[in-house]
Design an enzyme around this catalytic site. Structure first.
Site, PDB file in Angstrom:
ATOM      1  N   VAL A  25      -2.288  -1.757   5.806  1.00  0.00           N
ATOM      2  CA  VAL A  25      -1.583  -1.551   4.543  1.00  0.00           C
ATOM      3  C   VAL A  25      -0.658  -2.756   4.294  1.00  0.00           C
ATOM      4  CG1 VAL A  25       0.336  -0.232   5.588  1.00  0.00           C
ATOM      5  CG2 VAL A  25      -0.268   0.154   3.204  1.00  0.00           C
ATOM      6  N   THR A  27      -1.366  -5.787   3.472  1.00  0.00           N
ATOM      7  CA  THR A  27      -1.827  -7.139   3.788  1.00  0.00           C
ATOM      8  C   THR A  27      -2.275  -7.871   2.517  1.00  0.00           C
ATOM      9  OG1 THR A  27      -3.981  -6.184   4.288  1.00  0.00           O
ATOM     10  CG2 THR A  27      -2.567  -6.702   6.169  1.00  0.00           C
ATOM     11  N   GLY A  28      -2.545  -7.096   1.436  1.00  0.00           N
ATOM     12  CA  GLY A  28      -2.929  -7.729   0.172  1.00  0.00           C
ATOM     13  C   GLY A  28      -4.332  -7.376  -0.285  1.00  0.00           C
ATOM     14  N   THR A  30      -5.348  -4.878  -2.264  1.00  0.00           N
ATOM     15  CA  THR A  30      -5.376  -4.593  -3.703  1.00  0.00           C
ATOM     16  C   THR A  30      -5.192  -5.877  -4.496  1.00  0.00           C
ATOM     17  OG1 THR A  30      -4.313  -2.515  -3.141  1.00  0.00           O
ATOM     18  CG2 THR A  30      -4.382  -3.083  -5.460  1.00  0.00           C
ATOM     19  N   HIS A  91      -5.004   4.048   2.019  1.00  0.00           N
ATOM     20  CA  HIS A  91      -4.133   5.067   2.586  1.00  0.00           C
ATOM     21  C   HIS A  91      -4.700   5.629   3.870  1.00  0.00           C
ATOM     22  CE1 HIS A  91      -1.804   8.759   2.856  1.00  0.00           C
ATOM     23  NE2 HIS A  91      -0.911   8.093   2.168  1.00  0.00           N
ATOM     24  N   ASP A 144       0.774 -18.591   1.013  1.00  0.00           N
ATOM     25  CA  ASP A 144       1.845 -19.147   0.180  1.00  0.00           C
ATOM     26  C   ASP A 144       3.225 -18.871   0.768  1.00  0.00           C
ATOM     27  OD1 ASP A 144       2.917 -16.502  -1.473  1.00  0.00           O
ATOM     28  OD2 ASP A 144       0.809 -16.377  -0.913  1.00  0.00           O
ATOM     29  N   ARG A 145       3.273 -17.989   1.760  1.00  0.00           N
ATOM     30  CA  ARG A 145       4.575 -17.700   2.367  1.00  0.00           C
ATOM     31  C   ARG A 145       4.945 -18.682   3.475  1.00  0.00           C
ATOM     32  NH1 ARG A 145       5.549 -11.608   3.523  1.00  0.00           N
ATOM     33  NH2 ARG A 145       7.519 -12.530   4.092  1.00  0.00           N
ATOM     34  N   ALA A 210      -3.854 -14.264  -1.979  1.00  0.00           N
ATOM     35  CA  ALA A 210      -4.388 -13.335  -2.980  1.00  0.00           C
ATOM     36  C   ALA A 210      -3.505 -13.351  -4.208  1.00  0.00           C
ATOM     37  CB  ALA A 210      -4.464 -11.925  -2.383  1.00  0.00           C
TER      38      ALA A 210
END
Ligand code: GDP
Length: 605
Positions: A25, A27-28, A30, A91, A144-145, A210
């Site tokens: 959950v 992690t990106g 969506t 979920h 990007d982080r 993403a």
């Protein structure tokens, strides 16, 4: 027909690979789907949690457009007509659905957050993929982080990484190597996709953002090239139907529809289809085949294009009669003859049994019944977290035969002889039968209410069992008579005593170990300061009355025993069992130690 289909199979005629996105959950997943489909579904969803399976059709033009900048990508050699991406639920409650969702996937994207590395669900997903032998690529997301990273979604990601500041490149390298090691710990070799010269041994990693789109072209290019070469055989279009019902939805103006992932084969308007329903197999005729416009997802918009025929792989909405009780998560069949329809009805029943069978159950536990596989899974997941075991599950209304199965628990553990019925009807006959047999049925539309009711019931049963066994549960106790407080020396004996250890309860038989276990009677009253109390504890001074219940001549204080003798409660094997089973929490550790001591004194084995 299967043989004909095999013959017609050709790697020149490929269908779209069905792709699913997996991972922990947040992690990106969506975001990745959003970026690929360029719509913003995530914001429409409560809490960002994707609870249902949907699909996105990505046409080949969109792949070409995305992959323009990707080095070594050859758009002219694209043979697949596009991707069909399944939006897997993120979920936790949908573990089983995830398993099924994955089984219809040709290729998976495993998303890993570069800042967090492998997390619990990543490892769970990885295991599922390895177990099923499913091919996959790893998206190392959120690059990007990295400190000082500057974005450019229009460049090949590997070229672009080289243009980053030295420190950024170094941080990438460190984090990447750490994650490679974490995969190695799971027994999986991974390497950057542009360095992967040995795809049999190594899984590819593609760095992505993403959020900003960096690397997404490389990711799509990698999937396109890998699927159409390595897995071309699997992607050959055949005329044999492979379809799964993903969702049953009621659409205003349309009625009940089913969303189907058509992996292979064709569906046509007027086809007779057979599928699994909560109340048995459903046979119906396709009235409409509906599809959203390209790059729009089924659940986002209610604008549909009507089709006469649809070829796999695609997501399609089917409109037909009698779909109200259709179950999601199971296959859809097409029947060409009546005989075939009969056979397929049996097959659809078998598919449901298989799905229910694959759920792990305990030998002792409650009976669980729900309206859909999805809600059943959510409920089971919840029961797992609450440590409530289940021994059997079913879908649809509660029938008499469900009650019969639940009643089997009466012989093992009465508290589990009950049915938790979630969002389903209870047949009148079933309820009458349950009342007669002593099977409790709890019915609710909210999971928490079911749990509350069940736990309350379990407490009531426990209390009832305690009442029933109270006379058997003799608590351990050691006491001494206070010589200056002897009020009556014979039947009944009335004396003051000091509780040396344990608990003295009314109704307890007393004996004198030093006089060969001499039985002197049962405690019929306990008083402290002239007030009747049910129980005295260690170091209490109380006045007790001992009545002769031994069936022999009454024993006399002063003659058969006196204040120098230790008196103990006369426990037995049976009383120890009763204490263990029903009064465990009423006894302290030292009480249990005293039981061990009394067992020795009284020679109990
Ligand atoms: P899911 O639970 O795996 O579907 O994750 P989401 O797609 O909902 O993303 C979780 C959070 O991470 C959201 O706040 C996203 O905006 C954010 N996120 C997703 N991908 C990226 C990325 O590439 N970079 C950054 N900085 N944030 C991202």
């Amino acid at each position: 027909r299967r043989e004909d289909a095999e013959k017609a199979k050709s790697t020149d005629n490929l269908r779209a690979p069905v792709i699913c996105v997996l991972g922990h959950v947040d992690t990106g997943k969506t975001k990745m789907l959003d970026t690929i489909r360029r719509t913003n579904v995530q914001d429409n969803e409560a809490g960002g949690i994707t609870q249902q399976i949907g699909a996105t059709q990505v046409p080949v033009e969109a792949i070409k457009e995305r992959c323009k900048q990707v080095k070594d990508f050859k758009p002219d050699e694209l043979k697949i007509p596009g991707f069909l991406i399944i939006d897997t639920p993120g979920h936790e409650s949908f573990a089983n659905l995830r398993v099924r969702g994955q089984s219809l996937c040709d290729f998976a994207i495993l998303v890993v957050d570069i800042m967090h590395g492998l997390e619990a669900q990543t490892i769970e997903s990885l295991k599922l993929l390895l177990k099923g032998g499913s091919p996959f690529v790893i998206a190392l997301n959120k690059i990007d982080r990295l400190y000082n990273y500057t974005s450019n979604p229009r460049k090949d990601i590997y070229e672009h990484l080289k243009s980053q500041p030295q420190n950024t490149q170094l941080e990438f390298k460190e984090r990447y190597e750490k994650i490679v090691a974490e995969f190695a710990e799971q027994g999986v070799n991974v390497v950057l996709s542009n360095k992967n010269t040995n795809p049999d041994e190594y899984m590819s990693i593609v760095p992505t953002s993403a959020m900003l789109g960096d690397g997404v072209g490389n990711l799509m290019g990698h999937i396109a090239q890998t699927t159409q070469t390595v897995y071309a055989n699997k992607l050959a279009f055949v005329d044999e139907l492979d379809a799964t019902v993903m969702e049953v939805r009621t659409i205003p103006g349309l009625g009940t529809t089913i969303d189907v992932i058509l992996v292979n084969g064709r569906l046509r308007v007027n086809d007779i289809v057979v599928l699994t329903g909560s109340d048995g197999p459903i046979m119906t005729q396709i009235r409409e085949l509906l599809m959203p416009a390209p790059l729009k997802e089924i659940r986002v918009k209610n604008e549909y294009l009507h089709y006469k025929e649809i070829k796999g792989a695609q997501g399609v909405k089917i409109l037909a009669k009698n779909l109200e009780k259709a179950l999601a998560g199971l296959p859809l069949f097409v029947a060409n003859t009546l005989d075939e329809a009969e056979y397929l009805k049996e097959e659809s029943k078998a598919q449901l049994s298989k799905a229910l069978h694959s759920i792990k159950k305990k030998s002792e536990g409650v009976y669980v019944q729900a309206s859909t596989l999805g809600s059943l899974e959510a409920l089971l997941e919840f029961l797992n977290t609450q440590k409530i075991p289940y021994s059997n599950v079913n879908i649809g209304p509660v029938h008499k035969k469900d009650v019969q199965k639940a009643a089997a628990m009466l012989e093992h553990k009465a508290e589990f002889a009950c049915i938790l019925a979630f969002d389903v009807k209870i047949e009148r006959e079933a309820q009458l039968f349950a009342d007669r047999e002593g099977v409790k049925i709890f019915q609710a539309d909210i999971i928490y209410h079911l749990e509350d009711n069940f736990l309350k019931y379990r407490e009531e049963l426990k209390e009832k069992a305690r009442k029933e066994h109270e006379h058997l549960a003799i608590f351990p106790c050691k006491l001494k008579i206070l010589p200056e407080h002897v009020f009556n020396t014979r039947n009944p004996i009335v004396v003051g005593v000091k509780i040396e250890a344990g608990q003295l309860k009314k109704g307890v038989p007393l004996c004198v170990p030093s006089k060969n276990g001499l039985q002197i009677g049962t405690v019929s009253s306990i008083q402290r300061n002239h007030e009747e109390i049910p129980l005295a504890k260690t170091s209490d001074d109380v006045c007790i009355r001992i009545e002769n219940t031994t069936g022999e001549a009454p024993k006399l204080y002063g003659r058969h025993f006196d204040y120098q003798d230790l008196l103990v409660s006369q426990i037995s094997r049976e009383s120890i069992d009763a204490c263990k089973n029903y009064f465990r929490d009423d006894l302290s550790r030292t009480d249990w130690q005293l039981i061990v001591e009394l067992k020795k004194i009284l020679d109990i084995y």
